[in-house]
Design a protein around this motif. Structure first.
Motif, mmCIF file in Angstrom:
data_model
loop_
_atom_site.group_PDB
_atom_site.id
_atom_site.type_symbol
_atom_site.label_atom_id
_atom_site.label_comp_id
_atom_site.label_asym_id
_atom_site.label_seq_id
_atom_site.Cartn_x
_atom_site.Cartn_y
_atom_site.Cartn_z
ATOM 1 N N PRO A 9 35.003 -12.762 -35.320
ATOM 2 C CA PRO A 9 35.415 -12.630 -33.860
ATOM 3 C C PRO A 9 33.965 -12.320 -33.100
ATOM 4 N N GLU A 13 28.364 -12.471 -27.644
ATOM 5 C CA GLU A 13 27.337 -12.088 -28.799
ATOM 6 C C GLU A 13 26.360 -13.438 -29.015
ATOM 7 N N ASP A 43 36.382 -15.340 -27.721
ATOM 8 C CA ASP A 43 37.408 -15.272 -26.757
ATOM 9 C C ASP A 43 36.742 -15.375 -25.301
ATOM 10 N N LYS A 70 40.878 -13.283 -24.532
ATOM 11 C CA LYS A 70 40.616 -12.079 -24.719
ATOM 12 C C LYS A 70 41.613 -11.141 -24.830
ATOM 13 N N ALA A 98 29.758 -9.588 -35.532
ATOM 14 C CA ALA A 98 28.741 -10.586 -35.345
ATOM 15 C C ALA A 98 27.414 -9.978 -34.819
ATOM 16 N N ASP A 99 27.280 -8.629 -34.837
ATOM 17 C CA ASP A 99 26.326 -8.189 -34.231
ATOM 18 C C ASP A 99 25.083 -7.491 -34.954
ATOM 19 N N GLN A 101 25.180 -5.955 -37.613
ATOM 20 C CA GLN A 101 25.402 -4.727 -38.360
ATOM 21 C C GLN A 101 25.802 -4.984 -39.727
ATOM 22 N N ARG A 139 29.669 10.430 -33.141
ATOM 23 C CA ARG A 139 30.227 9.381 -33.812
ATOM 24 C C ARG A 139 30.410 9.386 -35.481
ATOM 25 N N ARG A 214 23.701 -1.562 -33.359
ATOM 26 C CA ARG A 214 23.496 -2.904 -32.826
ATOM 27 C C ARG A 214 22.264 -2.956 -31.988
ATOM 28 N N SER A 219 28.624 -2.666 -27.273
ATOM 29 C CA SER A 219 29.651 -2.221 -28.166
ATOM 30 C C SER A 219 30.918 -2.530 -27.299
ATOM 31 N N LYS A 220 32.027 -3.050 -28.087
ATOM 32 C CA LYS A 220 33.166 -3.132 -27.489
ATOM 33 C C LYS A 220 34.221 -2.088 -27.676
ATOM 34 N N LEU A 221 33.970 -1.084 -28.370
ATOM 35 C CA LEU A 221 34.926 -0.150 -28.886
ATOM 36 C C LEU A 221 34.761 0.831 -27.678
HETATM 37 N N1 LIG Z 1 36.961 -12.327 -30.321
HETATM 38 C C1 LIG Z 1 36.838 -11.081 -30.147
HETATM 39 N N2 LIG Z 1 35.896 -10.354 -30.524
HETATM 40 C C2 LIG Z 1 35.614 -9.160 -30.503
HETATM 41 C C3 LIG Z 1 36.568 -8.565 -29.517
HETATM 42 N N3 LIG Z 1 36.235 -7.145 -29.566
HETATM 43 C C4 LIG Z 1 34.984 -6.926 -30.340
HETATM 44 N N4 LIG Z 1 34.899 -8.277 -30.920
HETATM 45 C C5 LIG Z 1 33.718 -8.352 -32.138
HETATM 46 O O1 LIG Z 1 34.190 -7.688 -33.066
HETATM 47 C C6 LIG Z 1 32.718 -7.453 -33.726
HETATM 48 C C7 LIG Z 1 32.772 -5.921 -33.729
HETATM 49 O O2 LIG Z 1 32.856 -5.211 -32.420
HETATM 50 P P1 LIG Z 1 31.817 -3.935 -31.907
HETATM 51 O O3 LIG Z 1 31.973 -3.698 -30.691
HETATM 52 O O4 LIG Z 1 30.495 -4.422 -32.372
HETATM 53 O O5 LIG Z 1 32.324 -2.666 -32.806
HETATM 54 P P2 LIG Z 1 31.807 -1.654 -33.985
HETATM 55 O O6 LIG Z 1 30.595 -2.682 -34.612
HETATM 56 O O7 LIG Z 1 32.704 -1.110 -34.631
HETATM 57 O O8 LIG Z 1 30.889 -0.842 -32.694
HETATM 58 P P3 LIG Z 1 29.460 -0.616 -32.432
HETATM 59 O O9 LIG Z 1 28.536 -0.140 -33.808
HETATM 60 O O10 LIG Z 1 29.291 0.244 -31.237
HETATM 61 O O11 LIG Z 1 28.681 -2.035 -32.143
HETATM 62 C C8 LIG Z 1 31.756 -7.880 -32.861
HETATM 63 O O12 LIG Z 1 31.350 -8.980 -33.432
HETATM 64 C C9 LIG Z 1 32.289 -8.236 -31.312
HETATM 65 O O13 LIG Z 1 31.955 -9.276 -30.870
HETATM 66 C C10 LIG Z 1 37.535 -9.073 -28.970
HETATM 67 O O14 LIG Z 1 38.330 -8.680 -28.144
HETATM 68 N N5 LIG Z 1 37.674 -10.425 -29.135
#
Ligand SMILES: Nc1nc2c(ncn2[C@@H]2O[C@H](COP(=O)(O)OP(=O)(O)OP(=O)(O)O)[C@@H](O)[C@H]2O)c(=O)[nH]1
Ligand SMILES: [Mg+2]
Length: 380
Positions: A9, A13, A43, A70, A98-99, A101, A139, A214, A219-221
């Motif tokens: 997803p 990115e 999305d 989205k 996709a980031d 990590q 965190r 990342r 971050s999207k969280l």
């Molecule tokens: N398609 C889609 N992808 C999403 C959405 N929210 C997050 N992602 C993807 O999900 C993956 C994880 O999201 P991150 O925000 O990196 O979450 P995380 O890795 O747990 O948190 P960080 O360590 O803060 O980056 C990434 O590849 C984002 O692009 C969404 O609403 N739709």
């Protein structure tokens, strides 16, 4: 040849996928058992991620893309899984961020483990050898507490990383799962999916991963995701527990007994409310105890005598009352929440505590048919 499909997803990115996709396809040659495909679920990212992916499709013929609105990470995964299964019929499905990590170099090992009897491999930050070198203390603490709650409330005692987004799943296991009711948000989706996989008989192994911060993109969280995670925890735990449903019904009957008796005593027998209220409370506790014993936990072979159960049931009711009151006060005085809403949250938390204490202490024991109740189930 069998197909392994990574569902990836993406939201904003574009910088990361340029680097990640070639690194993933470099691993294809190291995977002898499977043809490696990749499905990007974007999305409609405003930064043009989908365009970048399209531009790479000529170079990587096994790179697929679907786009949509989205609606959260979980919704993207659900769409991605369904599309991959319908169009590619893979026998292995992988989840990955996709980031950058998650390290693509681990893909061959994860897929290989499925050839050795496991059906669900988790890239784990919290087993020996795994690490989160860049996590802030806040965190790290939140992640560890969240995982602790999931393990202990959810009955997954041996899984260390319940929220990891790097996973490899046997497709036939995933197809057995019912994903429709699962939460659509980040952490909640990952943990709900894990429960569903385990409930459907997953043979789990965790492999250590390093999870750096990342470098590009955001971050999207959000904080809201974290709050939802807590609510979802209770939902996951009780979704398929008939004992909890019965416990709630008995609890509701207790409210009727309490209010009815209070009404009778004060209105028909002119008892003062200071005396009527405690009588009504105690009678409703006793009636709840009798019903829980005969109905809610009727399948349990409790280790405790009836007297001891009766005593423990009172203790649980007392503790639940204190939890209810403390949360109510904290939310009203500390957070300034609307009192009626705060009371609902307090009642919900008190009910969960009450149930868990009774399930794990008052009526502790196996079921009469020899199986384990859901929150006492050993994992392996
Ligand atoms: N398609 C889609 N992808 C999403 C959405 N929210 C997050 N992602 C993807 O999900 C993956 C994880 O999201 P991150 O925000 O990196 O979450 P995380 O890795 O747990 O948190 P960080 O360590 O803060 O980056 C990434 O590849 C984002 O692009 C969404 O609403 N739709
Ligand atoms: Mg990330």
């Amino acid at each position: 040849m069998n197909i392994a499909c990574i569902v990836l997803p993406t939201y904003n990115e574009s910088e990361n996928v340029k680097i990640l996709l070639p690194r993933i396809f470099e691993q294809a040659d190291r995977i002898a058992s499977h043809e490696l495909h990749m499905l990007v679920v974007d999305d409609n990212s405003p930064d043009g991620t989908a365009g970048v992916v399209r531009g790479m499709q000529a170079r990587f013929p096994r790179l697929h893309l679907i786009t949509g609105e989205k609606k959260g990470l979980g919704a993207a995964y659900k769409r991605g899984f369904a599309h991959a299964i319908a169009e590619l019929d893979p026998d292995v499905i992988l989840q990955m961020d996709a980031d950058l990590q998650h390290s693509p170099e681990l893909l061959p090992l994860m897929i290989d483990l499925l050839q050795h009897g496991f059906t669900f491999v988790i890239g784990s930050r919290f087993i020996f050898g795994g690490s989160t070198p860049d996590f802030s203390l806040r965190r790290r603490t939140m992640s560890l507490v969240g995982n602790w709650l999931l393990r202990n409330m959810g009955g997954l005692p041996s899984i260390r990383d319940c929220t990891s987004g790097f996973r490899c799943i046997k497709a036939e296991l995933l197809k057995r799962c019912d994903l429709t009711g699962l939460s659509t948000k980040g952490y909640s989706f990952q943990s709900s999916l894990l429960f569903e996989l385990v409930r459907n008989g997953a043979k789990v192994i965790e492999v250590p991963i390093t999870f750096p911060d990342r470098v590009r993109g955001e971050s999207k969280l959000s904080f809201a995701d974290q709050v939802e995670f807590l609510f979802n925890l209770a939902r996951i735990r009780f979704r398929k527990s008939s004992e909890f449903t019965r416990f709630l019904l008995v609890g509701a009957s207790g409210v009727v007994v309490n209010l009815g008796l209070y009404y009778l005593l004060t209105r028909l027998f002119s008892v003062s409310l200071e005396i009527a209220a405690p009588i009504a409370i105690e009678v409703s506790i006793v009636s709840n105890f009798i019903l829980n014993n005969l109905y809610t936990f009727r399948e349990r072979d409790s280790r405790n005598s009836l007297m001891r159960r009766f005593l423990y049931f009172h203790v649980a009711a007392g503790v639940a009352g204190v939890v209810n009151y403390s949360i109510f006060m904290l939310l009203v005085k500390g957070v300034g929440m609307f009192d009626m809403f705060a009371n609902c949250v307090g009642i919900a938390a008190g009910t969960v505590v009450n149930y868990l204490m009774n399930s794990r202490i008052t009526w502790v024991g196996k079921k009469k048919d020899g199986s384990f109740p859901i929150d006492r189930r050993p994992m392996r």
